[in-house]
Write a protein that holds these residues in place. Structure first.
Motif, PDB file in Angstrom:
ATOM      1  N   ASP A  70      43.947  75.560  71.651  1.00 58.95           N
ATOM      2  CA  ASP A  70      44.044  75.512  70.198  1.00 58.95           C
ATOM      3  C   ASP A  70      45.447  75.917  69.729  1.00 58.95           C
ATOM      4  O   ASP A  70      45.633  76.972  69.129  1.00 58.95           O
ATOM      5  N   GLY A  71      46.420  75.076  70.046  1.00 64.60           N
ATOM      6  CA  GLY A  71      47.771  75.312  69.560  1.00 64.60           C
ATOM      7  C   GLY A  71      48.463  76.505  70.178  1.00 64.60           C
ATOM      8  O   GLY A  71      49.278  77.158  69.510  1.00 64.60           O
ATOM      9  N   SER A  72      48.188  76.801  71.439  1.00 67.80           N
ATOM     10  CA  SER A  72      48.812  77.957  72.087  1.00 67.80           C
ATOM     11  C   SER A  72      50.320  77.750  72.242  1.00 67.80           C
ATOM     12  O   SER A  72      50.797  76.631  72.442  1.00 67.80           O
ATOM     13  N   THR A  73      51.043  78.855  72.200  1.00 70.39           N
ATOM     14  CA  THR A  73      52.496  78.815  72.378  1.00 70.39           C
ATOM     15  C   THR A  73      52.951  79.676  73.554  1.00 70.39           C
ATOM     16  O   THR A  73      54.150  79.898  73.733  1.00 70.39           O
ATOM     17  N   ASP A  74      52.008  80.155  74.360  1.00 73.36           N
ATOM     18  CA  ASP A  74      52.333  81.089  75.442  1.00 73.36           C
ATOM     19  C   ASP A  74      52.106  80.501  76.832  1.00 73.36           C
ATOM     20  O   ASP A  74      52.070  81.236  77.812  1.00 73.36           O
ATOM     21  N   GLY A  75      51.919  79.190  76.924  1.00 71.12           N
ATOM     22  CA  GLY A  75      51.693  78.571  78.220  1.00 71.12           C
ATOM     23  C   GLY A  75      50.254  78.537  78.668  1.00 71.12           C
ATOM     24  O   GLY A  75      49.975  78.317  79.848  1.00 71.12           O
ATOM     25  N   THR A  76      49.320  78.735  77.748  1.00 70.79           N
ATOM     26  CA  THR A  76      47.897  78.722  78.110  1.00 70.79           C
ATOM     27  C   THR A  76      47.493  77.387  78.739  1.00 70.79           C
ATOM     28  O   THR A  76      46.818  77.351  79.770  1.00 70.79           O
ATOM     29  N   ALA A  77      47.888  76.273  78.124  1.00 65.15           N
ATOM     30  CA  ALA A  77      47.496  74.954  78.639  1.00 65.15           C
ATOM     31  C   ALA A  77      48.042  74.735  80.042  1.00 65.15           C
ATOM     32  O   ALA A  77      47.339  74.201  80.920  1.00 65.15           O
ATOM     33  N   GLU A  78      49.284  75.142  80.286  1.00 66.20           N
ATOM     34  CA  GLU A  78      49.885  74.978  81.612  1.00 66.20           C
ATOM     35  C   GLU A  78      49.121  75.796  82.653  1.00 66.20           C
ATOM     36  O   GLU A  78      48.919  75.352  83.789  1.00 66.20           O
ATOM     37  N   LEU A  79      48.688  76.989  82.275  1.00 63.96           N
ATOM     38  CA  LEU A  79      47.910  77.819  83.186  1.00 63.96           C
ATOM     39  C   LEU A  79      46.579  77.163  83.517  1.00 63.96           C
ATOM     40  O   LEU A  79      46.143  77.155  84.679  1.00 63.96           O
ATOM     41  N   VAL A  80      45.920  76.602  82.521  1.00 64.42           N
ATOM     42  CA  VAL A  80      44.645  75.918  82.756  1.00 64.42           C
ATOM     43  C   VAL A  80      44.836  74.771  83.732  1.00 64.42           C
ATOM     44  O   VAL A  80      44.041  74.585  84.673  1.00 64.42           O
ATOM     45  N   ARG A  81      45.896  73.990  83.558  1.00 66.76           N
ATOM     46  CA  ARG A  81      46.156  72.867  84.470  1.00 66.76           C
ATOM     47  C   ARG A  81      46.448  73.365  85.884  1.00 66.76           C
ATOM     48  O   ARG A  81      45.983  72.779  86.868  1.00 66.76           O
ATOM     49  N   ARG A  82      47.214  74.436  85.984  1.00 72.04           N
ATOM     50  CA  ARG A  82      47.590  74.939  87.308  1.00 72.04           C
ATOM     51  C   ARG A  82      46.377  75.481  88.059  1.00 72.04           C
ATOM     52  O   ARG A  82      46.221  75.239  89.254  1.00 72.04           O
ATOM     53  N   VAL A  83      45.513  76.214  87.360  1.00 70.46           N
ATOM     54  CA  VAL A  83      44.360  76.827  88.018  1.00 70.46           C
ATOM     55  C   VAL A  83      43.253  75.811  88.274  1.00 70.46           C
ATOM     56  O   VAL A  83      42.652  75.784  89.357  1.00 70.46           O
ATOM     57  N   GLY A  84      42.976  74.965  87.289  1.00 72.78           N
ATOM     58  CA  GLY A  84      41.803  74.107  87.372  1.00 72.78           C
ATOM     59  C   GLY A  84      42.039  72.697  87.841  1.00 72.78           C
ATOM     60  O   GLY A  84      41.098  72.019  88.267  1.00 72.78           O
ATOM     61  N   GLY A  85      43.274  72.218  87.750  1.00 71.57           N
ATOM     62  CA  GLY A  85      43.536  70.836  88.137  1.00 71.57           C
ATOM     63  C   GLY A  85      42.660  69.883  87.350  1.00 71.57           C
ATOM     64  O   GLY A  85      42.505  70.018  86.131  1.00 71.57           O
ATOM     65  N   ASP A  86      42.040  68.943  88.053  1.00 72.14           N
ATOM     66  CA  ASP A  86      41.188  67.977  87.360  1.00 72.14           C
ATOM     67  C   ASP A  86      39.733  68.443  87.276  1.00 72.14           C
ATOM     68  O   ASP A  86      38.869  67.687  86.837  1.00 72.14           O
ATOM     69  N   ARG A  87      39.469  69.693  87.696  1.00 70.32           N
ATOM     70  CA  ARG A  87      38.095  70.208  87.580  1.00 70.32           C
ATOM     71  C   ARG A  87      37.738  70.519  86.136  1.00 70.32           C
ATOM     72  O   ARG A  87      36.565  70.483  85.759  1.00 70.32           O
ATOM     73  N   PHE A  88      38.718  70.833  85.311  1.00 71.38           N
ATOM     74  CA  PHE A  88      38.490  71.093  83.893  1.00 71.38           C
ATOM     75  C   PHE A  88      38.864  69.866  83.069  1.00 71.38           C
ATOM     76  O   PHE A  88      39.833  69.171  83.386  1.00 71.38           O
ATOM     77  N   THR A  89      38.117  69.652  82.005  1.00 70.99           N
ATOM     78  CA  THR A  89      38.530  68.687  80.985  1.00 70.99           C
ATOM     79  C   THR A  89      39.273  69.470  79.916  1.00 70.99           C
ATOM     80  O   THR A  89      38.683  70.256  79.185  1.00 70.99           O
TER      81      THR A  89
END
Length: 356
Positions: A70-89
């Motif tokens: 939700d509009g994060s500016t601290d790298g939250t989305a990048e962390l989600v991609r790094r940890v979850g890969g394609d397991r998360f939508t």
């Protein structure tokens, strides 16, 4: 005479806590997770969400996992991609419309994207056990309710957390009739915790989803009320074996978090004064008379501690913290007063946290 009445009230409340401790629903079996979607809204959570994400990857049953940035500016989305890969939508949140608060809007978008029959909303500070969905889903089916709130085990570290956080579970075990809440259609008789919450998709849609609570600070409780208004049933459960949650890591975080929402727990300032005044009279003023050698004060202190001990036992809390119950109530009163005083100017993660 007043002392006798106060002691009788305290005894009745403690007995009620004991009864609720026995009645509190607990998961015992495992169910199917193929029709459950886990929905995780995030905004600037990079500093604490990784344990939550890794626990989601370990969940049994391969459930759908949807994460909204939700509009994060601290790298939250990048962390989600790094940890979850394609397991998360991973979804990108839309701009916040007028009349909405941030969390209801994020949850609404997640629900719109999910296709499962059961929606499991969790917060970034929640770490689920690997069988949490299986067991909570089974309890949802066994209980026959439409919305289930399995309250996680609250972890604490600092003295302030240990004094205040256990009051969450103690308050609804002491003052809320659990079985009556499940049976009653009255929306006012409702409780829920947004840290971990399961709701049947059909009931969620009938209730209007999070759009029905778009401007509510306590969107979890208001969603439970909306489900009741639409003819659904709700229940609380002991989720201490399913999930753990450390909501705050310092007194400053705790005070700001409670300041954002505690005022909304009361119908009005007058209602807050009445409730907090009663708590102070029963659990602080009367026990203090024990310092003067008066036995009613010692009995009052013992009853208050006993209620907290039962609550800790029923919800996975720390028993020794019950000994400081009068101090906990004093801190709670201060937090309520602070919340009302600051509510119109509080912001949360860069957004206003109050709606008139």
């Amino acid at each position: 005479m007043l002392t006798a009445v106060a002691l009788a009230v305290l005894a009745a409340l403690t007995l009620h806590t004991v009864v609720n401790g026995f009645l509190l629903r607990r998961p015992s079996s495992r169910g199917d997770t193929r029709n459950v979607a886990v929905l995780l809204p995030l905004r600037d959570e990079a500093h604490r969400v990784e344990p939550c994400l890794r626990a989601l990857l370990a969940l049994r049953g391969d459930p759908a996992i949807l994460v909204l940035d939700d509009g994060s500016t601290d790298g939250t989305a990048e962390l989600v991609r790094r940890v979850g890969g394609d397991r998360f939508t991973l979804l990108s949140g839309r701009p916040l419309p007028d009349g909405w608060l941030g969390k209801p809007h994020a949850c609404q978008q997640l629900a719109e994207a999910a296709t499962a029959d059961v929606l499991a909303f969790i917060d970034a500070d929640v770490v689920l056990a690997e069988d949490a969905l299986e067991r909570s889903g089974a309890l949802l089916e066994e209980s026959g309710v439409d919305l289930l709130s399995p309250y996680p085990r609250i972890e604490t570290g600092t003295v302030g957390e240990r004094l205040v956080q256990p009051l969450l579970q103690w308050s609804w075990l002491t003052f809320l009739p659990l079985r009556a809440m499940e049976r009653s259609p009255r929306p006012s008789l409702a409780a829920a915790g947004g840290q971990f919450l399961l709701v049947r998709r059909a009931a969620y849609d009938r209730a209007g989803g999070h759009a029905a609570v778009r401007d509510r600070v306590l969107e979890d409780i208001e969603l439970a009320r909306a489900v009741k208004r639409s003819g659904g049933r709700i229940a609380l459960a002991d989720g201490s074996g399913l999930a753990r949650c450390r909501m705050y890591t310092s007194w400053r975080e705790l005070a700001d978090g409670y300041g954002k929402s505690l005022w909304a727990s009361f119908g009005s300032p007058a209602g807050a004064v009445a409730v907090v005044g009663l708590l102070l009279a029963l659990y602080v003023a009367l026990p203090l008379t024990a310092l003067l050698g008066q036995w009613p004060g010692l009995l009052a202190y013992g009853l208050g501690v006993a209620g907290r001990l039962v609550s800790a036992r029923a919800t996975g809390g720390r028993a020794v913290d019950a000994l400081a119950h009068p101090v906990s109530v004093v801190l709670f009163a201060w937090l309520v007063a602070r919340s009302f005083a600051r509510r119109r100017r509080v912001t949360w993660k860069g957004r206003p946290a109050w709606r008139p």
